[in-house]
Scaffold this active site. Structure first.
Site, PDB file in Angstrom:
ATOM      1  CE1 TYR A 284      -3.321   2.787   0.357  1.00  0.00           C
ATOM      2  CE2 TYR A 284      -4.545   1.012   1.390  1.00  0.00           C
ATOM      3  CZ  TYR A 284      -4.513   2.263   0.809  1.00  0.00           C
ATOM      4  OH  TYR A 284      -5.678   2.971   0.672  1.00  0.00           O
ATOM      5  CE1 TYR A 332      -5.334  -0.022 -11.934  1.00  0.00           C
ATOM      6  CE2 TYR A 332      -4.605  -0.706  -9.763  1.00  0.00           C
ATOM      7  CZ  TYR A 332      -5.431  -0.875 -10.851  1.00  0.00           C
ATOM      8  OH  TYR A 332      -6.328  -1.901 -10.862  1.00  0.00           O
TER       9      TYR A 332
END
Ligand SMILES: [Zn+2]
Lengths: 386, 135
Positions: A284, A332
């Site tokens: 993450y 992204y």
């Protein structure tokens, strides 16, 4: 330690995203439905095969799994809505595995959707000033960002980590995103551009922060036995771990020692895998510092050496440590809880579905989610072989 | 200050802390059984489960870490940017978050000595803030 019985017993058999980016004409639930149907189609399964449903998310429902079951038109016998924040969907793989192994259900759909961009719900400081946060919010931290900034300041003080090193994380993410047709930010990015972006909560700047987007994702988990009868290469769960050290950042014992230490140690021990045996790593990247702290605490480099480790192109597409190969939350997509997308990308890498960004001979992957203010951690290790 | 700050949602566990701040006292807790200092407030010790006593802290501490906030999360804080939010380790051994009042944010460094000051923000709430008093 009690015996871990999930190794090789369950597998991820389908993954999909929904539309990503700006989806003003979509609801949280329609994004979930799109992702769910996509993941089931990927697996060669139908909604009628789903007997376990895991859904979590913010603010839109008291009982997210129940509301989503109604929307999908299914009546699963196992429902789960635990919300650990950014580590949530990685953690959900462990719990789905446990439910399947215990015979409570056979095929679990894990899904997520968020319209946080279009509904503008992701405001800095968006924490109510209650419970332990009553001692933080009135002082004006831009949460969660300022919590990570406090950790970054401390890491820089202790280890000499630099803003340039943090910027390398954002630049590498962008280089991977340029190889991912679904990524939302694909223009070239340099360290100087990151350093020229405005300070928001020092030492973190605008381009140290993940995107704010809409989007959804879904993952289908089933027994290893059933997985072997389905159309795609199963991606087996080898090991997992979950940990927490605090909720509000004031109560974190040491800002440079995250719960990834505990969750990672559990996952590696349970999988019987060592860090150097992992071929592709998805962690993450809420903020650039999150990546540095996580890589250290998972044992990919030593404590204090994370800044140097991410530098010099090591984590970029042609480097020797393939990291966040989708482009991550930095480039992204990032609809609020990125964990589901860590899983989606790891599965695609292990199936060799990644085209231009494919990591050669990827056989073992690690996904790691971080939630809250470095509050929660979940690690899974996945592999092509059970 | 033109707009109200986001004020704490005071609860029964924390009422004595905020009552103390209103009269200029920085209150923390200490276990009556094992002596462990505790903050944030809870009615029992997290180490041994013992009962707690409220004690007045010295108000002296050192900066454990800090961040300079340039984008305020709340309208009322916009006039203050850039401002420093720090984690302060009190001499008594507990940690608190606080804004650090400083004309120049550059004087706030990890390890800097700080001392509590109080800022009344409403009839109900006085915030304990900190000021730098030494390197
Ligand atoms: Zn005690």
């Amino acid at each position: 330690m009690t015996e871990y019985t999930l190794r090789g017993q369950v597998a991820i058999v389908g993954v999909a995203e929904s539309a990503l980016g700006k989806t003003p004409d979509r609801t949280v639930l329609s994004l979930q439905q799109e992702a769910a149907l996509g993941a089931l189609d990927d697996a060669g399964l139908a909604l009628s095969d789903v007997d376990g449903l895991f859904v979590s998310g913010y603010q839109y429902a008291e009982r997210p799994a129940v509301l989503t079951a109604e929307y999908l038109g299914i009546q699963p016998r196992y429902l789960e809505s635990t919300n650990l924040g950014g580590s949530g969907f990685v953690a959900a793989v462990e719990r789905a595995g446990a439910a399947i192994a215990a015979g409570l259900c056979e095929t679990v759909l894990i899904c997520y959707g968020s319209t946080q961009y279009s509904s503008r719900t992701r405001a800095l400081g968006g924490r109510p000033p209650e419970w332990s946060y009553q001692f933080e919010v009135p002082h004006g931290p831009a949460l969660p960002l300022s919590a990570y900034a406090l950790a970054a300041t401390r890491h820089m003080y202790l280890y000499g980590t630099t803003s340039e090193q943090l910027a390398e994380v954002a630049v590498a993410a962008r280089q991977w995103a340029m190889r991912n047709p679904k990524a939302l930010r694909r223009a070239p990015l340099t360290v100087d551009e990151v350093l020229a972006s405005p300070l928001i909560s020092s030492p973190l700047r605008g381009l140290d922060c993940c995107l704010v987007t809409d989007g959804g994702g879904a993952v289908v988990v089933t027994s290893a036995e059933r997985a072997r009868t389905l159309r795609r290469q199963p991606v087996y769960l080898l090991g997992s771990g979950i940990a927490t050290t605090h909720e509000a950042i004031t109560n974190m014992p040491e800002l440079t020692e995250t719960p990834a230490r505990a969750s990672g140690a559990l996952a590696f021990a349970r999988a019987g895998v060592r860090p150097h045996e992992v071929d592709v790593v998805e962690v993450y990247d809420s903020f650039t510092i999150t990546v540095v702290l996580t890589l250290e605490d998972l044992g990919f480099c030593r404590t204090g050496e994370g800044g140097a480790f991410v530098s010099g192109g090591r984590i970029a597409p042609d480097g020797d440590f393939p990291l966040n190969t989708s482009g991550g939350g930095l480039s992204y997509t990032h609809p609020g809880m990125f964990g589901i997308f860590l899983l989606i990308e790891a599965v695609r890498q292990l199936r060799s579905d990644c085209g231009e960004r494919q990591v050669a001979n990827a056989r073992t992957a690690l996904c790691h989610g971080t939630g809250g203010q470095l509050s929660t951690a979940a690690t899974v290790i996945l592999g092509r072989e059970a | 200050m033109s707009l109200p700050l986001p004020l704490p949602t005071i609860d029964p566990d924390t009422q004595p802390f905020w009552d103390g701040a209103r009269r200029g006292a920085l209150l923390i807790q200490r276990c009556r059984d094992c002596g462990r200092p505790q903050f944030f407030p809870r009615p029992r010790c997290v180490r041994c489960g013992g009962s707690i006593a409220w004690i007045e802290a010295s108000g002296e501490g050192r900066v454990y870490s800090y961040t300079v906030v340039h984008r305020a999360p709340h309208e009322s804080l916009v006039p203050l940017v850039p401002y420093v939010v720090a984690l302060v380790d009190l001499a008594e051994g507990v940690r608190m978050m606080s804004r650090v009042r400083a004309a120049d944010s550059g004087v706030v460094q990890i390890g800097a000595a700080v001392r509590v000051a109080f800022e009344r923000v409403s009839d109900e709430v006085t915030l304990p803030l900190f000021e730098v008093v030494g390197p």
